[in-house]
Design an enzyme around this catalytic site. Structure first.
Site, short mmCIF file in Angstrom:
data_model
loop_
_atom_site.label_atom_id
_atom_site.label_comp_id
_atom_site.label_asym_id
_atom_site.label_seq_id
_atom_site.Cartn_x
_atom_site.Cartn_y
_atom_site.Cartn_z
N ASP A 194 0.85 -1.19 0.00
CA ASP A 194 0.00 0.00 0.00
C ASP A 194 0.89 1.25 0.00
OD1 ASP A 194 -2.25 1.82 0.39
OD2 ASP A 194 -3.33 0.12 1.23
N ASP A 224 3.71 2.24 -5.20
CA ASP A 224 2.80 3.07 -5.99
C ASP A 224 2.01 2.08 -6.83
OD1 ASP A 224 1.49 4.54 -7.92
OD2 ASP A 224 3.20 5.84 -8.38
N HIS A 243 -13.08 -0.07 -7.66
CA HIS A 243 -14.30 0.72 -7.74
C HIS A 243 -14.10 2.19 -7.40
CE1 HIS A 243 -14.53 -0.21 -3.37
NE2 HIS A 243 -15.10 0.97 -3.31
#
Length: 339
Positions: A194, A224, A243
């Protein structure tokens, strides 16, 4: 509370009140039994005159209640605001009733322009705002943990991990998904990848936990997500990531994972990617999700269908092997490198 225009119009106050109660930890303070407003105020660091209007407002919709002596008590709903509840939603409610509630103040302009509300309110997109506000960033991490907990339990029970050695959770936050999976399958090692500041917080939290077995089997790697991903894993997971992004950004993220899968193909016979995301065909929240994206999503973000995901995967050099609903609102799409 009866459904009426007046009742609906004050719904924002209820959402905000829920966020405040979650952030203060009122349900935790009531875990030992009933308490007066003054006792609660002292326990959570609030003004005693402010507790009654907050909890009476929430009681109208079944969150908290009062006993015969007028003391405040937890209800079935507010029990889920307890930090130690197995299905706790404390931090998710703190996030939606806090940062997301503030962002919704820009909805009028968002509806007029079609551009997301959060950047117009804060001046920067979601993840940049989190970098500027460490306290809210910590709430965001824990809110993602609330969402990950039931998914981790479902995967740990139903996914065939026998042939898997290493799992990489891409965009995995504080590692909640991997913690659940690794607890159920002691042979696994996990890498949570992350943003650097997220990994820093999560690694510090893991070290402080003193859980040596988990410390030995779970690592955090700053990345990244658009450019890199840890290679060499047997299984990759993208949960509730795509999403938040436009189709173009989703293809870039999937391509980053594809590169890692190709780089590690020699160590793994056929690495698999699980994309766990809402798809309109199986999404219980499909009616409201486009509005959520209009508030906090990237520009040009929209809801995805199975056909959309298959197209994005193909553009990234991946093949969708299967699509399985994960009630109540997610779908698991298993992907492999395209031939």
């Amino acid at each position: 509370m009866e459904v009426s225009l007046v009742g609906l119009s004050v719904g924002t106050w209820i959402a905000s009140s829920l966020g405040v109660a979650a952030r203060l930890g009122i349900a935790d303070a009531l875990a030992e039994g009933p308490a007066t407003g003054a006792e609660l105020a002292k326990a959570v660091g609030a003004h005693p005159d402010a507790i009654p209007p907050l909890l009476r407002t929430l009681a109208m919709v079944g969150v908290f209640g009062q006993d015969e002596e007028g003391r405040y008590v937890n209800s079935a709903l507010s029990e889920q605001l307890r930090t130690d509840h197995p299905q706790s939603l404390r931090y998710l409610c703190a996030l939606t009733g806090g940062l997301y509630f503030q962002a919704s103040g820009g909805l009028f302009d968002a509806v007029r322009t079609g551009r997301p509300a959060l950047p117009s309110v804060f001046g920067v997109p979601l993840y940049e705002q989190l970098e500027r506000d460490p306290e809210t960033a910590a709430i965001f991490d824990r809110a993602m943990e609330d969402l990950a907990r039931p998914v981790a339990a479902a995967l740990a029970e139903h996914y065939p991990f026998e042939g898997v050695r290493t799992v990489v959770d891409v965009g995995g936050g504080n590692g909640a998904l991997l913690k659940g999976i690794l607890a159920a399958h002691p042979h696994l090692h996990g890498i949570c990848a992350d943003r650097p500041e997220v990994c820093g917080r999560a690694e510090g939290e893991l070290r402080r936990s003193g859980d040596q077995d988990l410390i030995d089997r779970l690592t955090f790697q700053p990345i990244d997500v658009f450019r890199e991903c840890p290679p060499g894993a047997d299984l990759y997971v993208l949960k509730n990531v795509l999403h938040d992004w436009s189709s173009g950004s989703a293809v870039r993220i999937l391509s980053s994972v594809r590169d890692a899968m190709r780089a590690g193909a020699e160590q793994s016979a056929r690495p698999v990617l699980l994309v766990i995301d809402p798809l309109v065909e199986h999404d219980a929240g499909a009616a409201i999700r486009p509005l959520i994206k209009l508030v906090i999503g990237e520009d040009r973000t929209r809801e995805r269908s199975e056909a959309d995901l298959r197209k994005e995967a193909a553009e990234a050099g991946l093949e969708v092997l299967s699509v399985t609903p994960l009630p109540p609102e997610l779908t698991v799409a298993a992907c492999a490198l395209a031939d």
